[in-house]
Structures are given as C-alpha cells and as structure tokens.
Scaffold this active site. Structure first.
Site, PDB file in Angstrom:
ATOM      1  CG  LEU A 592      -1.962  -1.106   1.310  1.00 34.76           C
ATOM      2  CD1 LEU A 592      -2.756  -0.978   2.612  1.00 34.76           C
ATOM      3  CD2 LEU A 592      -2.896  -1.067   0.120  1.00 34.76           C
ATOM      4  N   GLY A 595       7.066   3.952   4.033  1.00 35.35           N
ATOM      5  CA  GLY A 595       7.369   5.104   4.858  1.00 35.35           C
ATOM      6  C   GLY A 595       8.814   5.085   5.290  1.00 35.35           C
ATOM      7  CG  ASP A 711       5.656  13.571  10.048  1.00 31.18           C
ATOM      8  OD1 ASP A 711       5.925  14.603   9.391  1.00 31.18           O
ATOM      9  OD2 ASP A 711       5.934  12.432   9.648  1.00 31.18           O
TER      10      ASP A 711
END
Length: 892
Positions: A592, A595, A711
């Site tokens: 998907l 990171g 973040d």
C-alpha cells in the site's frame, strides 16, 4: 382438490388470522409517493389507494419532477415525481409502523424520465435492511423498473436503502408495503428466506389491462401475457380461493389459455436469465372454467426443467388451485415449464396464471435489537443531525458516523463505541445510553448537556472510556465511576463542567456547592492518567518480554517447525500465529505504501475485514518510533484518527495492524500524478480539512495528557471509501506529561515544508506546531500544490511563500486549484485562505488553537459550497470573517 406441492402434501386449516383483516383493506398498506411535497397526499383515481409524502420516512434527498416530455394521460400519478439522493453513499427510508414477525410484500418503483436533464440512466443498489435486495438497472426510453420482495419483518420498522455505486445518482419514485397473511407463499423451509419477484403473469387476459388493487386485495400486480401458440378462454363467474396458500384474484383466475392448435398436447412457457446462480420457485395457477360433459376429462402433468413433474392433475370447476415446488430451479440460463396433456385426457391442458420468484437469502444479521432501539431513541432525543439511516452497524462500509461495532458471526453486531462530541447535544444525559450494554467508548464532550451524571453509567460494565468534559453538568460524579477511574479500569474525563463536583468528599449524601471540588479535580486526574499511561507501556513491555522468552525456548529448533504466535491487541483479545499474518497479507503480496521506517501491506482477516499492516523494516532503526506509535494508538480513539486493531512483536519483526483506508492518502489525490485518484471538489476539500482539524483537536484537548502529532502532512492523512479523513502515523508524536508546561524541548523531527519554523529554530515543541503543519495542509487543499514547490529554474519555495503575493493582490483565481474550474463559493474560498493564513505565522503565539480552527472551518463549510464560478483574475477579498480569532495580517 387440495393444493399440492411436489413431494410434500401440506394440510392447512381454513382459519383466517387477524392479520388477514388488515390485508383486505388499506389499514394493512403503507403507500409512499417519493418526492411528493411535505404534508400532501391523495387517493389514486384508478386503484383508490391512499398515497402520502415520503417526508415522514426519510431525512435526506431532494424532490424532483420528471421531464414534461415523458408525461402522458396514461402515466401513473406516482411516477410524475421522485426523490433523488445526490449526497451520501447510503440513504435509507425507515418505514413504520410495521408488525414484527409478519410477512410483507415490499415494492419499489423507479422512473427516471430524464428528471436531471442528463439523459443518462443511473445504476445503483437497493438494500432491505443490511442485505442487498436488488440492483437497479433501468431500461426503456423513460428508464423504468419495479422490484418486489416478500419477506418477514424482524422489527417494528423496516429500512429500505439506496446505495450509490458510483454509476449515477440514486433515486426512487414509489415505495409500498402490503401486509400478508403468514400462511401465504411458504415456498421455502427457512422463514428467514425471502422471495424476489421475477414474473407475475395473468395469462389469457382478455382486456390486456394490469390487474391490481382493489381487484387484488393484496395489491399484487398481474401483467397480461399471451403467446401466439395459445388461445384464451374465460368465464363471467367468480372463481373462489378455498385453500389460501397463494393469492390469485378472481379477475385473474377467470381467464386461462389452452393450445391454439387443437391437436397440440402441450402448453410451453420459458424464460432466460443472465445469472445462472439464481434459484427460482414457480407457482402455476389453475381453475377449470368450463363445465365438462360426462365423457370429457381434463387431466395434465405440470413439469419444470428437470426439477419437478407433478400429475396427473385435474383442476376443480371455478376453484383456484396451484402447483408449486420447494425445490429450486437453478444453474442454467434457460428454463421452461410445460403443461402436458395426460394420456387419459380428452381435453387439452389449461393454465390461468404464472408466478416466478427468485430465492433471496438475507445472510447478514442486523444489529442487536436492544442496541438499535437505544440508538434510535438517542437519535430522537437529541435530534442528531448526522446521516444516521438504516442499520447502525451493517453493512460495515456504512456504519453510522461516530459508531464502532463488534462483529461476531455467532451473535448480532453490537455497538461498542459512540462519539457524540461537538454535536450540540442539549438536555440531560439520555437514559437510552444505559441500554447500550456492550459499549466500551462513550464521548459526550463539548456539548450543552445539563443535569447530573446519571448512575446508570455505572452499570455499563464494559465501559473503559467516558468523556463528559466541556458540558454544563452539575451535582457529583458517582463514586463508583471515580473508583473505576482510580483503579485504571476506566479513563474518565469530566473537566470544564463548572458546577460538577468530582471528588470523594462530594457524594450523594453530602451536597456539593458550585466549584467546591475544583482544586481536588486536578490532583485526582493527573495521577490516574499517569497510571494509565504507565499501564499502556507495561502492556507492550510485558508482551515483548514474553516473546523474548518464547524465542529463547525455541532456539535451535528448525525454522520450518516454528509456529510463533504474535499477540494482537484487538477485540476479544484474539491471538494470531505468524503463519496467520502471512496469510492475511498473502505473503506480503500487495504494497500500500512505504514510509521512513518500513512498508505498509494490504491484509484481510478471517472475517473478511480489510486491514493495513505496517511492518517495521529490519534494516532501519525505527524501534523507538514503533513503540511510540503502539503506545499512543492503544490510548487514543477518535473518528478522525486511524483505528488501531493490534500489533505483532516477534524479535526483529514488528508490525502494527491498522484500519484499512480504501482511498489512500490525501497527497495522491492532490498531486494529480495518480490517474486513478479522483479530483476532490470544493466541498470535499473543506470536509477533509474539518476532519483533520477535529482529529488534532482531540489529540490536543481530548487526551490526557495532550498529544502533539509532530508530523501532520498530506501523506499522513488517509481517506476511506466515503472520503472521510483520518490522521495516521504517530511514530513521531509526543505527549505532554505535565499539562502545566507551555512547551517541551525535544530534537526537531518532522517533514520539510510542514515544519513549524519556531520549533525548527528553537527545538521548543507545543500544540501550535501541529497548527502550523495543519495550515500548510489546508493551503495544499486550497491550491492543489505541494508543500514544497519547484519554482522557475531550480529554485524551491514553500507553499506559504508561494501564495503570499497572490493573496496580497486578491488574486484568488490563481490561488485556488485550477482543477476546480472555478466551481467554488468565493466567500468560502476567502474564508478558507484566511484560516490557513491564521495557522501559519512564524511565531506560535499568533496562531489559533485547533478548537478555534474547528469552529471556523464549520462556519466556512456552512457558508455554502454551491458552484460559483470566478470570472476575473481579481476577486474582491471580503472583510476578515475569522470570528473572534486574533491573528496578524498577512505580511509575508
């Protein structure tokens, strides 16, 4: 002659139940003309049925009229107007009163009639409660369709839902319910099975007219049908129904067909389907219409495609009878029924009427009745302004906003979470909340609730989170709730209730004075919250230690023989093996995203629930971030935060199992690089901004201690299939363990372009750092530009600096994303820009908090999102509409 069934003879008494009295009159009818003006109604000239407006049964949609070019004198009045549903993915009619455990015929009709001027037939799904009833696929020049289902009610209301499948706007013309006797149409052995009408034919009709109420007391609709190979016969005498298992009126039964060719021995009827999986039941109606002479015999066999063959059969004179089967006809695309003259018969066979039904099993069990009654009462008590329609928990993709449910195949779903924060509730805490006996999470904060904290909350034994803060409650908090909060079994928040007493010294036997317990409140809350935070850390630490011991025991064993378990903190404390997590991801087949600390994979649990599995890379040093995210996710719950399902920690292999968000991250929808990503309209962008703001507001003010995300960026904002936004990725988040602090000093972490300049320069972090990052995201939503923009040549600039000169000269046309083609409200556009400006001053003291931002975004969304095309490069900037929020002017 008694009615027969293939292989089974059913002896039925002739006693008529009280329900039949209702059927034979309109008191057993509910007849809704969808799209009719509120409060209006009429008696249909042809049927004499009373029709009413649908406004008492639906809370959404808009009334429309079909195009005048489709109106004729022969058109039913009910088809002149309709209700269209341009908004929302599921819109439901709640039809009541309905008798529980009773049999109903439900009919929905649709006539498109180019009401929207698009001349495009929409396609959408129709649900009965939580199960698919039919797919609406319109045909004919006007786009018409009708569908019927015979089903048994399980509640005192029924829900009929229209679901948008992305192929056009759903609409409906009429919705009708007809109460039936329970003894009718028992074609299946399972009472939970339903029957969807495929065909109902009045064969041999001499008038060519449809037969329905009042000639059919149940208002079944019989369509005339004939074939060239048939010839009609009829009688003027009444045909009586003595057996009562089926219902064909005398007007239908008084006509019949026989072979046109007198030498023919067979009547053939056939039909085709493009869905071989359908299972058909057939009912053939017979009555002798001619007086037979002594030497005449009418005897025949009734046979269906390889399934049944009954006979020989001789119908009685002027008595309705039928042949049917409980064995279904299935697995083919072509079926036929043949009525064949028997060897000893002197007369050809006859046939009076045919009904064909497709078996419809409704497998999904609706939400627990107790919970449904409770949530319906809560909705009515507080007049909740949410799209709360249909079943609260099912289908899973359409769970009511603010609800989470528990799903167990052995039991109906139950409501385990209810978030009604910031929904303008007023009055006392509703007693119906006490009937949600499985609830674990209840948030009633930031409303106008008054009165005492009720004792029935104590009886909610599964409750682990209760937020009553920011209301107008008075009296004292029940001591049992305080005790559960102190022992760590309940996270309890009740701050900002000035007249609420919250210490043990104030109880039901010792009246409290306003504010008398305020000083004790903070002393009580902070240790409890701290204890809970420590408890969360200890849970994860214990799990990791257990796994280390498990690995030590297994040292030296072949890897192939290892069956190591991963501990998942999900509902019911289920445990999964590592083999199962491999199976969930199909050996990590579908990625998907990736990171900073690993890869996110698509997974599917055994019950079909889709999940996102975030694996920590073994070659990166993200263990601290992993533990931080796991700890925080175990503590937080909000509709705009990605839900935590569980985690797995197995040596170097670590994973977080999270809620799956179908539409991926916001960044891909704004970048324009993904061809599969949709272009978000103005209203969708504002709603996404509000969703994100509410999630941050919860982290800053709804959590004790508060949490700074650190973040916030478009890539960490995920969208589900309804484009609801949820904040993800808490690996860099920080908690303010001491709420008295104005900031904490910490190493600077975050993403360039979103990073608070004050935090970057000073290393001092507070909640206003998230506000700055949110402002950048809001600018991205407005402009469609990334946080860092590649300028002419090789220069790069931040989005904040990029928009500055255009805002100074009032150039909104070039600020707002050109992919909107000017379709936005100018006032709303300026309001959104001003909110973004207010969030992004270089000094945090000049920024609003997230509660103020939420309030302003709601106002911005309320200004209107109707298309208003900008027509000039300069659009006059309205006066500052940012409420009472103080912020510096835009000097860049």
């Amino acid at each position: 002659m008694r009615m027969v069934m293939v292989g089974i003879f059913l002896l039925l008494g002739l006693v008529v139940s009280p329900a039949v009295v209702l059927v034979h009159g309109q008191p057993g009818f509910i007849s809704i003309d969808c799209g009719l003006a509120e409060g209006s109604g009429y008696k249909d000239d042809e049927t004499t049925i009373d029709y009413s407006s649908d406004t008492d049964f639906i809370e959404a949609g808009v009334n429309k009229n079909i195009s005048s070019s489709f109106i004729s004198t022969s058109l039913q009045r009910q088809l002149l107007n309709l209700r269209s549903f341009p908004d929302g993915s599921r819109n439901c009619y709640t039809i009541k009163p309905v008798e529980m455990d009773s049999k109903y015929l439900i009919r929905a009709s649709f006539m498109y009639g180019n009401y929207d001027g698009l001349n495009l037939f929409p396609q959408f799904d129709l649900y009965l409660g939580v199960n698919l009833w039919d797919s609406v696929n319109l045909t004919g020049t006007s786009g018409t369709m009708s569908t019927e289902i015979i089903t048994i009610s399980s509640r005192n209301f029924m829900s009929v839902c229209l679901v948008n499948t992305g192929l056009g706007t759903p609409f409906i013309s009429t919705l009708e319910l007809r109460l039936m006797d329970m003894s009718l149409y028992n074609l299946t052995t399972d009472d939970s099975d339903s029957l969807v009408l495929y065909k109902r034919l009045d064969v041999g009709s001499t008038t060519g007219q449809i037969v329905r109420y009042p000639n059919d007391t149940l208002d079944f609709i019989w369509s005339p049908y004939n074939l060239p190979s048939w010839t009609s016969i009829f009688t003027l005498s009444e045909v009586k129904d003595l057996y009562g298992q089926f219902s064909a009126p005398s007007m239908v039964m008084s006509t019949a067909v026989r072979p046109a060719n007198e030498s023919s021995d067979t009547l053939n009827f056939s039909w085709t389907t493009d869905n071989p999986s359908l299972q058909f039941h057939v009912v053939d109606h017979y009555a002798e219409l001619e007086v037979l002479k002594e030497n005449e015999v009418r005897d025949f066999m009734d046979c269906g495609t390889g399934v049944f063959c009954y006979g020989p059969f001789s119908p009685d004179y002027l008595v309705a009878d039928a042949i049917y089967t409980k064995d279904t006809m299935t697995g083919q695309d072509h079926y036929s029924v043949s009525v064949i003259k028997a060897n000893d018969s002197t007369l050809p066979p006859i046939l009076n009427a045919i009904e064909i039904y497709a078996l419809k099993r409704l497998p999904d069990t609706a939400t627990n009745n107790r919970d449904v009654d409770a949530i319906m009462n809560i909705k009515a008590t507080y007049r909740v302004k949410r799209n709360w329609m249909g079943d609260p928990c099912l289908p899973k993709n359409y769970t009511w906003e603010g609800l989470n449910c528990s799903y167990d195949s052995s039991y109906p779903p139950t409501i385990i979470s209810l978030d009604l924060s910031s929904t303008r509730l007023s009055g006392e805490i509703a007693p119906s909340l006490g009937n949600l006996t499985s609830i674990q999470f209840l948030d009633l904060s930031r409303n106008n609730l008054t009165g005492a904290v009720p004792d029935f909350l104590v009886k909610l034994s599964f409750l682990t989170f209760l937020n009553l803060s920011s209301n107008k409650l008075n009296g004292s908090v029940p001591s049992a709730l305080l005790e559960r909060s102190q022992d760590g079994s309940l996270i309890l928040s009740f701050g900002d209730n000035p007249n609420l007493c919250t210490s043990y010294s104030c109880n039901t036997t010792e009246p409290c004075l306003s504010g008398s317990c305020k000083k004790k409140h903070k002393k009580f809350v902070i240790p409890v919250i701290a204890a809970l935070s420590v408890a969360a850390v200890l849970v994860i630490f214990t799990a990791l230690i257990a796994w280390r011991k498990f690995r030590e025991k297994r040292q030296g064993e072949p890897a192939a023989n290892a069956n190591k378990e991963c501990s998942f903190l999900i509902q019911h404390n289920r445990r999964f093996t590592s083999t199962e997590i491999m199976r969930m991801t199909n050996n990590f087949q579908r990625v998907l995203g990736k990171g900073a600390f690993g890869t996110v994979y698509h997974g599917q649990m055994e019950d079909g629930t889709e999940v996102a599995i975030k694996m920590l890379s073994q070659i990166r040093h993200g263990s601290v971030e992993f533990q931080t995210e796991a700890q925080l996710l175990m503590r937080v719950y909000h509709k705009n935060l990605v839900s935590f399902i569980g985690y797995c920690a197995e040596g170097d292999n670590k994973a977080l199992i999270l809620e799956y968000m179908l539409e991926g991250n916001l960044a891909k929808h704004l970048s324009g690089k993904d061809k599969n990503a949709r272009v978000l309209n103005w209203g969708q962008r504002l709603q996404i901004a509000l969703d994100v703001a509410q999630g941050l507001e919860y982290l800053h003010f709804g959590c004790k201690p508060p949490i700074i995300h650190r973040d916030v960026k478009a890539a960490n904002i995920l969208l589900n299939e309804r484009l609801e936004a949820k904040i993800a990725d808490f690996g860099l988040s920080k908690a303010f363990l001491d709420e008295e602090l104005t900031h904490i000093s910490t190493a600077v972490k975050g993403t360039h372009g979103y990073l608070d300049p004050e935090y970057f320069n000073s290393s001092k972090l507070n909640e206003k750092s998230d506000v700055y990052s949110f402002g950048v995201v809001l600018f991205e939503l407005i402009t469609g530009q990334p946080a860092i923009i590649q300028s002419v040549g090789s220069e790069r600039t931040t989005i904040v600096n990029w928009v500055a000169p255009m805002i100074e000269i009032g150039d909104i046309k070039n600020v707002v994303d050109p992919r909107l083609h000017g379709d936005y409200d100018i006032s709303s556009g300026w309001k959104a820009i001003e909110i973004a400006i207010a969030c992004t001053p270089p000094k945090s003291i000049g920024r609003p908090n997230m509660s103020d931002v939420v309030a302003e975004l709601k106002e911005c969304l309320g200004i209107g999102i109707a298309p208003e095309r900008t027509t000039s490069v300069k659009s006059e900037r309205p006066e500052n509409t940012f409420g009472s929020m103080s912020y510096p002017s835009a000097r860049w």
